[in-house]
Design an enzyme around this catalytic site. Structure first.
Site, short mmCIF file in Angstrom:
data_model
loop_
_atom_site.label_atom_id
_atom_site.label_comp_id
_atom_site.label_asym_id
_atom_site.label_seq_id
_atom_site.Cartn_x
_atom_site.Cartn_y
_atom_site.Cartn_z
CG ASN A 10 -1.66 1.34 1.42
OD1 ASN A 10 -1.58 2.02 0.67
ND2 ASN A 10 -2.23 1.26 2.80
CE LYS A 12 -0.21 3.55 4.80
NZ LYS A 12 0.03 3.30 6.29
CG HIS A 93 -5.60 2.06 5.23
ND1 HIS A 93 -5.33 3.18 6.13
CD2 HIS A 93 -4.80 1.11 4.96
CE1 HIS A 93 -4.25 2.63 6.55
NE2 HIS A 93 -3.60 1.70 5.87
CD GLU A 95 -2.90 5.64 6.98
OE1 GLU A 95 -2.79 5.68 5.82
OE2 GLU A 95 -1.91 5.09 7.68
CD GLU A 164 -3.47 -2.34 7.42
OE1 GLU A 164 -2.33 -2.74 6.81
OE2 GLU A 164 -4.08 -1.57 7.13
N GLY A 170 2.54 2.24 10.69
CA GLY A 170 3.57 3.14 10.67
C GLY A 170 4.47 3.44 11.80
CB SER A 209 5.24 -2.05 11.91
OG SER A 209 4.74 -0.69 12.13
N GLY A 230 2.86 -1.10 4.22
CA GLY A 230 2.92 0.14 3.81
C GLY A 230 4.27 0.68 3.66
P1 PGA Z 1 2.93 0.21 7.44
O1 PGA Z 1 1.28 0.43 6.74
O2 PGA Z 1 3.33 -0.87 7.19
O3 PGA Z 1 3.76 1.32 6.93
O4 PGA Z 1 2.81 0.00 9.08
C1 PGA Z 1 0.74 -0.51 6.89
C2 PGA Z 1 -0.63 -0.23 6.34
O5 PGA Z 1 -1.20 1.04 6.69
O6 PGA Z 1 -1.49 -0.71 5.35
#
Ligand code: PGA
Length: 251
Positions: A10, A12, A93, A95, A164, A170, A209, A230
């Protein structure tokens, strides 16, 4: 159900056309791991170009609107994603849920629209740190599933669920394998309730992560069918290391 692990990047709001070279390198690497299903969800602006170059990875969107077309300034429909070569879309997601105030009902409407447009769908769920600390993680995730999963019969083969935990996205903090196992078992139980036997096809991804250092351990957990990645999906080097953790290279 196929046990081929599914590794999804992803991107983003990251990636200019200059980063298409990374995607091409990821595509070449994925071609050497046919036992792993690999996909990238870049920003809308890169989908067409990335899809044109890709033959070993799937390319998808990070969101779509629930309507097919209309007066929705700034939005992109599922049909539009499909039109430029996307084969799947991520919905719900955290976010989007937090920063765009997307409720479960909105997520479900988007998932329904995407399936109707012929896209596969990855539905994301996950609890916040406050909810986990209050002992509500499973209840929150199950409630999200109940209200945001599409329910149309015959569609389970087009669905993936991504667990998630919001506090792991993140942050460099990863859920423990034991916590992942508990949550994925709870999610599987909900999928059984909603889809019965048909639901066995639905993979449950872990996200938050994930990197080359923790992927082997996480992917070995029962009911973890892959990863939603991500930050570590942005370069071929870091993403392909996760793909390699998911399955051996073909000779
Ligand atoms: P991250 O994000 O691997 O940077 O933690 C995962 C995601 O939000 O899909």
């Amino acid at each position: 159900m196929s046990h081929r692990p599914f590794i999804v990047g992803n991107w983003k709001m990251n990636g200019l056309r200059s980063q298409l070279a990374e995607a091409r390198a990821i595509n070449r690497g994925a071609a050497r791991h046919i036992g792993v299903r690999v996909a990238i969800a870049p920003p809308f602006t890169l989908i067409a170009a990335m899809a044109e170059d890709a033959n070993a990875i799937a390319v998808g969107g990070q969101d779509c609107h629930m309507a097919q077309s209309g007066a929705f300034t700034g939005d992109v429909s599922a049909a539009m994603l499909k039109d430029v070569g996307a084969t799947f879309v991520i919905v719900g997601h955290s976010e989007r849920r937090a920063l765009h105030c997307e409720s479960d009902a909105i997520v479900k409407a988007k998932a329904d629209a995407a399936l109707a447009a012929g896209l596969d769908v990855i539905v994301c769920v996950g609890e916040t740190e406050v909810q986990r600390d209050a002992g509500q993680a499973e209840a929150v995730v199950c409630a999200q599933l109940d209200a945001s999963l599409p329910t149309e019969a015959g569609m389970a083969g087009h669905l993936t669920v991504a667990y998630e935990p919001v506090w792991a996205i993140g942050t460099g903090r990863v859920a423990s394998p034991a916590d992942v196992a508990t949550m994925h078992a709870a999610i599987r139980a909900r999928l059984d309730v909603h889809f019965a036997d048909e639901g066995k096809q639905i993979r449950i991804l872990y996200g938050g992560s994930v990197n080359a250092g923790n992927a082997v351990e996480l992917l070995a957990v029962d009911e973890v069918g892959g990863a939603l990645v991500g930050g570590a999906s942005l370069t071929a080097e870091s993403f392909l290391a996760i793909v390699a953790a998911a399955g051996p290279q073909d000779d």
